[in-house]
Design a protein around this motif. Structure first.
Motif, PDB file in Angstrom:
ATOM      1  N   UNK A 300       0.764  -1.281  -0.215  1.00 28.08           N
ATOM      2  CA  UNK A 300       0.010   0.102   0.112  1.00 28.08           C
ATOM      3  C   UNK A 300       0.768   1.290   0.040  1.00 28.08           C
ATOM      4  N   UNK A 301       2.052   1.338   0.655  1.00 29.23           N
ATOM      5  CA  UNK A 301       2.930   2.275   0.817  1.00 29.23           C
ATOM      6  C   UNK A 301       3.306   2.684  -0.611  1.00 29.23           C
ATOM      7  N   UNK A 302       3.807   1.595  -1.311  1.00 24.48           N
ATOM      8  CA  UNK A 302       4.393   1.522  -2.534  1.00 24.48           C
ATOM      9  C   UNK A 302       3.457   2.203  -3.612  1.00 24.48           C
ATOM     10  N   UNK A 303       2.342   1.988  -3.322  1.00 24.50           N
ATOM     11  CA  UNK A 303       1.016   2.521  -4.476  1.00 24.50           C
ATOM     12  C   UNK A 303       0.820   3.907  -4.034  1.00 24.50           C
ATOM     13  N   UNK A 304       0.611   4.218  -2.935  1.00 26.95           N
ATOM     14  CA  UNK A 304       0.237   5.563  -2.634  1.00 26.95           C
ATOM     15  C   UNK A 304       1.313   6.569  -2.680  1.00 26.95           C
ATOM     16  N   UNK A 305       2.754   6.114  -2.509  1.00 27.15           N
ATOM     17  CA  UNK A 305       3.734   6.931  -2.819  1.00 27.15           C
ATOM     18  C   UNK A 305       3.710   7.569  -4.171  1.00 27.15           C
ATOM     19  N   UNK A 306       3.135   6.860  -5.194  1.00 26.56           N
ATOM     20  CA  UNK A 306       3.244   7.469  -6.518  1.00 26.56           C
ATOM     21  C   UNK A 306       2.358   8.755  -6.470  1.00 26.56           C
ATOM     22  N   UNK A 307       1.402   8.994  -5.695  1.00 24.39           N
ATOM     23  CA  UNK A 307       0.604  10.074  -5.789  1.00 24.39           C
ATOM     24  C   UNK A 307       0.866  11.121  -4.336  1.00 24.39           C
ATOM     25  N   UNK A 309       3.927  12.210  -0.836  1.00 25.37           N
ATOM     26  CA  UNK A 309       5.221  12.103  -0.519  1.00 25.37           C
ATOM     27  C   UNK A 309       5.211  10.633   0.191  1.00 25.37           C
ATOM     28  N   UNK A 310       6.515   9.851   0.342  1.00 26.99           N
ATOM     29  CA  UNK A 310       6.519   8.562   0.829  1.00 26.99           C
ATOM     30  C   UNK A 310       6.270   8.486   2.276  1.00 26.99           C
ATOM     31  N   UNK A 311       6.684   9.510   2.962  1.00 28.11           N
ATOM     32  CA  UNK A 311       6.451   9.784   4.458  1.00 28.11           C
ATOM     33  C   UNK A 311       4.906   9.623   4.582  1.00 28.11           C
ATOM     34  N   UNK A 312       3.981  10.496   3.943  1.00 29.66           N
ATOM     35  CA  UNK A 312       2.753  10.534   4.093  1.00 29.66           C
ATOM     36  C   UNK A 312       2.279   9.088   3.810  1.00 29.66           C
ATOM     37  N   UNK A 313       2.786   8.445   2.567  1.00 29.65           N
ATOM     38  CA  UNK A 313       2.094   7.097   2.328  1.00 29.65           C
ATOM     39  C   UNK A 313       2.345   6.111   3.440  1.00 29.65           C
ATOM     40  N   UNK A 314       3.334   6.318   3.898  1.00 28.87           N
ATOM     41  CA  UNK A 314       3.827   5.123   5.107  1.00 28.87           C
ATOM     42  C   UNK A 314       3.120   5.375   6.318  1.00 28.87           C
ATOM     43  N   UNK A 315       2.669   6.743   6.472  1.00 28.66           N
ATOM     44  CA  UNK A 315       1.788   7.191   7.784  1.00 28.66           C
ATOM     45  C   UNK A 315       0.575   6.504   7.777  1.00 28.66           C
ATOM     46  N   UNK A 316      -0.152   6.714   6.430  1.00 27.69           N
ATOM     47  CA  UNK A 316      -1.476   6.013   6.242  1.00 27.69           C
ATOM     48  C   UNK A 316      -1.389   4.511   5.870  1.00 27.69           C
ATOM     49  N   UNK A 317      -0.379   4.010   5.302  1.00 29.78           N
ATOM     50  CA  UNK A 317      -0.368   2.580   5.179  1.00 29.78           C
ATOM     51  C   UNK A 317      -0.344   1.817   6.249  1.00 29.78           C
ATOM     52  N   UNK A 318       0.489   2.024   7.251  1.00 30.84           N
ATOM     53  CA  UNK A 318       0.796   1.331   8.458  1.00 30.84           C
ATOM     54  C   UNK A 318      -0.416   1.091   9.293  1.00 30.84           C
TER      55      UNK A 318
END
Length: 713
Positions: A300-307, A309-318
């Motif tokens: 989920x982090x990898x998919x969201x990081x396309x749209x 920032x990576x830190x935001x994607x990780x904060x949501x994915x975890x």
């Protein structure tokens, strides 16, 4: 695979046989009176009593029996037991690893728990030895953290130790309830997340310093072991240490495949070491959450990081991955879904790490220099204050917890919903439609629903709160102000009712008599509100609760007035006049409980549209005396003593009431309301409203008359 199954089955079988067939289990089946020497394996847990007439706190202590004496025999053994005792003051100071001598009666343990017996202790324990050095060190550090937190407000003071080391001894009950409703209660349980925060900080410093991977690994393990010592190395903490180590290593290296393997090995090893874990929901939740983070979060982090920032994607994915993984088990456990848990964790998450790190540092510094530790907890207090705000606001959102069928049926429906959701979210167009529907539902829940079915009703005059078995009446005294007559048994429920009604100031509290189901929730009235004065009954039975109320009011510097007939107040739209207790009836009754009930304060409440009689728990003797002295006719009667059978028919008839309110808990053990009382009320032409059937019951003014509106059931 077959080897693992065989090893696990053999380990469990041997452990179950050893526990259920030893001398302790045999004596438990005979319910023998014994004297045991045991070693504590966990902290004593104090359970606040909320039932009965007075507060009876009990304590639960887990331990391992080493010697048992019964029927003139003295046996050496090793068996896990659970002790139930009253008088927590003698037990609360004990620490894990201490040896004590306990006198009591054995009883069979629950079949679902891997315990040889339960012990009903009849006397305080005799301490035989002190705690081990690690436990002594852990106690000193935890005590230092509590002392440092004394500079914080009460809510933050209780939450920070719980967040850092799982010490919830000072945690406010309302904060505990808000955390649970918002899906944040896991923050107060020492888990892999706490340990991963400490490990992550060490890993981050190691990377910045350019340390080799091996050195970073050693420092990380040392930090996590040190944290486990502060949190006390009980079995639950050791389990969290294993899970936290797996999650921290995997998140630090990004090797999810190895992480799943390590997690599987850790689960197998822990269950073989302690087969009782297989039946613990807490352990299963920890495993599922860690597994979700390892398997779902990276994708989920990898998919969201396309749209984003990576830190935001990780904060949501975890948190999303963890919540998705544990939701099926939560459905099996509680039969409800918590849609607010993910946004609550997203909002609260950023402050967890700084609060944990600062609190951990404060616990280490406190034994050396307390003032420095206090400076460390001050910024940590702001962090946990934000968590408290998030929990409080999210818990108040409509549909914070959605009822869902429990058991296998609920799990099947959840799988169907997940499959449908997956099929919908695969297509971009359908994703947009789903997002639009979700936003629309959220808006409807938050804004439209209150407009369609507003609560409280506009211009409400009085509300009988649905607080279970007890009384809690709220009378409007103007905008944001109310008089509270009795506070029920639980601070959480009465505070929730007052919050729902928008009450911010309480100029007057009337406690009709000092029984727990009327005064136990007083703390909830004070929560975030100013209280002008408290009126108490001239009767002081039972002394325990009466003294507790007086002590609490003295500590808060709130005036305490003793009621007497004729006292009156005009507060906003309501005029209150005390008509009882009658002195002649205060000492009457068949027992101590009835005498306390007959000393209840009786209040006549008048509005421009009508009046009500709030009769506390008065029984036949006091009702007859009030009738003899002259009873005002009213429109609404708060039926005495939750509708018990001890009612004077002439008293009920003399009120002339058209409606009767009964505040009562569903499926209570007292038989309230009594069938004979219900028949009498119906025969007198009164329409009966019960909180166990109707929920909150509001009195409003309608076309110059009083009317009833119900809500909640």
């Amino acid at each position: 695979m077959l080897g693992c199954v065989a090893a696990l089955s053999g380990s469990v079988a041997l452990r179950v046989h050893a526990v259920t067939s030893g001398p302790v289990a045999d004596l438990a089946r005979k319910r023998a009176v014994v004297t045991v020497e045991m070693s504590l394996t966990a902290d004593p847990r104090v359970l606040p009593g909320r039932r009965g007439l007075v507060r009876r706190e009990r304590v639960i202590v887990e331990g391992s029996v080493e010697r048992v004496e019964a029927f003139g025999m003295r046996l050496t053994t090793s068996a896990p037991v659970v002790v139930f005792a009253e008088g927590p003051a003698q037990w609360a100071s004990l620490l894990p690893s201490q040896r004590v001598r306990v006198h009591g009666r054995l009883g069979p343990a629950d079949d679902e728990v891997l315990t040889a017996a339960v012990i009903l202790a009849g006397k305080p324990p005799e301490v035989l030895s002190g705690p081990s050095p690690p436990q002594r060190a852990a106690a000193a550090l935890r005590d230092g953290l509590r002392q440092a937190c004394a500079v914080l407000p009460p809510a933050e003071r209780g939450l920070l130790p719980g967040l850092v080391v799982g010490d919830v001894s000072l945690l406010d009950q309302q904060v505990r309830h808000d955390l649970k409703t918002a899906g944040l209660s896991h923050l107060t349980a020492v888990s892999g997340a706490n340990l991963a925060i400490v490990a992550g900080m060490v890993l981050a410093f190691g990377r910045v310093a350019g340390l080799p991977l091996a050195v970073r690994a050693v420092l990380t393990i040392a930090a996590m072991v040190g944290f486990a010592v502060v949190a006390r190395p009980s079995p639950s903490v050791l389990r969290a240490l294993v899970m936290g180590s797996v999650a921290a290593v995997v998140l630090g290296t990004g090797r999810a495949g190895d992480g799943v393997t390590a997690l599987s090995a850790a689960v197998l090893g822990l269950v073989m070491f302690d087969p009782a874990l297989a039946a613990e929901y807490g352990f299963a939740l920890s495993v599922l959450a860690t597994g979700g983070i390892l398997t779902l979060a990276p994708r989920w982090r990898e998919r969201m990081s396309r749209r984003m920032p990576r830190w935001a994607a990780e904060a949501i994915a975890v948190p999303c991955a963890a919540q998705a993984a544990v939701t099926p088990l939560l459905v099996l456990m509680a039969g409800e879904l918590e849609p607010v848990a993910i946004p609550a964790n997203l909002l609260a998450g950023p402050t967890v790490a700084p609060a944990t790190v600062l609190g951990f540092a404060a616990s280490i510094v406190a034994p050396v220099h307390l003032e420095t530790a206090r400076w460390l907890v001050r910024p940590a207090g702001y962090a946990v204050g934000w968590i408290i705000v998030v929990a409080r606001q999210v818990a108040g959102v409509p549909a914070a917890a959605i009822p869902w069928p429990g058991g296998v049926i609920g799990l099947f429906l959840l799988v169907v919903l997940a499959v449908v959701g997956w099929m919908v979210l695969r297509r971009a167009a359908l994703r947009l439609v789903a997002c639009a529907v979700a936003v629309g539902l959220a808006v409807a829940l938050i804004f439209v629903r209150p407009a369609v079915a507003p609560w409280p009703p506009r211009g409400w005059l009085m509300v009988s709160c649905d607080i279970g078995q007890g009384d809690a009446l709220v009378l409007s005294a103007g905008a944001g102000r109310a008089v509270v007559v009795d506070a029920g048994p639980d601070p959480v429920t009465v505070d929730h009712c007052l919050r729902t009604l928008g009450v911010e100031q309480v100029p007057l509290v009337i406690l009709t008599h000092p029984h727990l189901d009327h005064v136990g929730g007083l703390d909830g009235v004070f929560r975030g509100r100013g209280v002008g004065a408290v009126v108490v009954s001239p009767g002081h039975e039972p002394h325990q609760e009466s003294a507790r109320v007086s002590t609490d009011l003295g500590r808060r510097h709130v005036p305490e007035w003793v009621a007497s007939p004729g006292m009156s107040w005009r507060l906003g739209p309501v005029e209150l006049r005390i008509v009882g207790p009658a002195p002649e009836a205060m000492s009457a009754g068949p027992g101590e409980g009835s005498m306390a009930n007959n000393a209840s304060i009786v209040v006549h409440a008048r509005w421009a549209s009508g009046s009500a009689l709030l009769s506390g728990d008065v029984e036949i003797e006091a009702q007859a005396e009030l009738l003899r002295q002259g009873l005002p006719r009213v429109d609404i009667l708060k039926v005495p003593h939750h509708g018990s059978a001890r009612q004077d028919l002439d008293f009920l008839a003399a009120t002339g009431a058209r409606a009767a309110l009964i505040s009562v808990g569903a499926d209570n053990d007292y038989g309230h309301p009594a069938p004979v009382t219900m028949r009498r009320l119906h025969d007198l032409g009164m329409r009966v409203y019960r909180t166990d059937q109707h929920g909150d019951v509001a009195v409003i003014s309608d076309a110059g008359h009083l009317a009833i509106v119900t809500h909640g059931r």
